[in-house]
Write an enzyme that holds these catalytic residues in place. Structure first.
Site, mmCIF file in Angstrom:
data_model
loop_
_atom_site.group_PDB
_atom_site.id
_atom_site.type_symbol
_atom_site.label_atom_id
_atom_site.label_comp_id
_atom_site.label_asym_id
_atom_site.label_seq_id
_atom_site.Cartn_x
_atom_site.Cartn_y
_atom_site.Cartn_z
ATOM 1 N N THR A 9 0.292 -1.208 -0.240
ATOM 2 C CA THR A 9 0.072 -0.110 -0.117
ATOM 3 C C THR A 9 1.255 0.889 0.169
ATOM 4 O O THR A 9 2.115 1.172 0.416
ATOM 5 C CB THR A 9 -1.166 -0.012 0.828
ATOM 6 N N GLY A 10 0.120 2.589 -0.471
ATOM 7 C CA GLY A 10 1.219 3.351 -0.185
ATOM 8 C C GLY A 10 2.055 4.050 0.770
ATOM 9 O O GLY A 10 2.968 4.170 1.051
ATOM 10 N N GLY A 30 -5.064 0.775 2.136
ATOM 11 C CA GLY A 30 -5.725 -0.397 2.805
ATOM 12 C C GLY A 30 -7.735 -0.280 2.097
ATOM 13 O O GLY A 30 -7.542 -0.598 2.022
ATOM 14 N N ASP A 35 -6.250 -3.339 0.301
ATOM 15 C CA ASP A 35 -6.025 -4.002 0.343
ATOM 16 C C ASP A 35 -7.061 -5.594 -0.571
ATOM 17 O O ASP A 35 -6.476 -6.344 -1.334
ATOM 18 C CB ASP A 35 -7.284 -4.068 1.390
#
Length: 152
Positions: A9-10, A30, A35
């Site tokens: 994720t980022g 997420g 996700d």
């Protein structure tokens, strides 16, 4: 970790970059769909491991997404770790298998029962059911396993 292709994720990718690792792409946060993007990568058999560290004493607003991701990891037999100790053990196994491949051995980061060439062969021996999934595995796939690091 430098021997693996990492994604996440980022926020996680920013953390990986801050310690000198170079993630290959990143997903959204997420709770904003990251996700699910990682879940799609599992379905496309692009990931061989997930490290999803979360605080077990805190509630998570996107718990349904987390549970779906863990379910996919179970269905597709992807390593998934939720704490540092299990992550260390899995990374050791994956790294040892990567080193074996570098010295002429067959690279497999997922251990299969003896006599089974791939997950497809394993599932074909089982009767079909509504919960049955058809899985394939290419043991000659990319040189380094790709893992997703996700932090809740």
């Amino acid at each position: 970790l430098k021997d693996f292709r990492l994604t996440g994720t980022g926020t996680t990718c920013k953390m990986l970059s801050s310690i000198g690792l170079q993630p290959v792409g990143q997903t959204k946060s997420g709770p904003l769909g990251g996700d699910q993007e990682i879940g799609a990568m599992i379905c496309r058999e692009e990931l061989q491991g997930i490290f999803f560290f979360r605080d077990p004493l805190s509630a998570h607003a996107h718990i349904a997404d987390i549970e779906a991701l863990m379910r996919l990891a179970d269905c597709y037999q992807v390593y998934h770790c939720t704490n540092y100790r299990s992550a260390a053990a899995v990374l050791t196994v994956m790294h040892d298998r990567l080193k074996t491949a570098a010295h002429g051995g067959v690279r497999r980061s997922v251990a299969l029962p003896e006599g089974v060439a791939g997950l497809k062969q394993l599932t074909e021996a089982q009767p079909a059911s509504p919960q049955h999934q058809d899985f394939t595995e290419d043991p000659q796939a990319a040189s380094a396993p790709e893992v997703a690091a996700v932090q809740a």
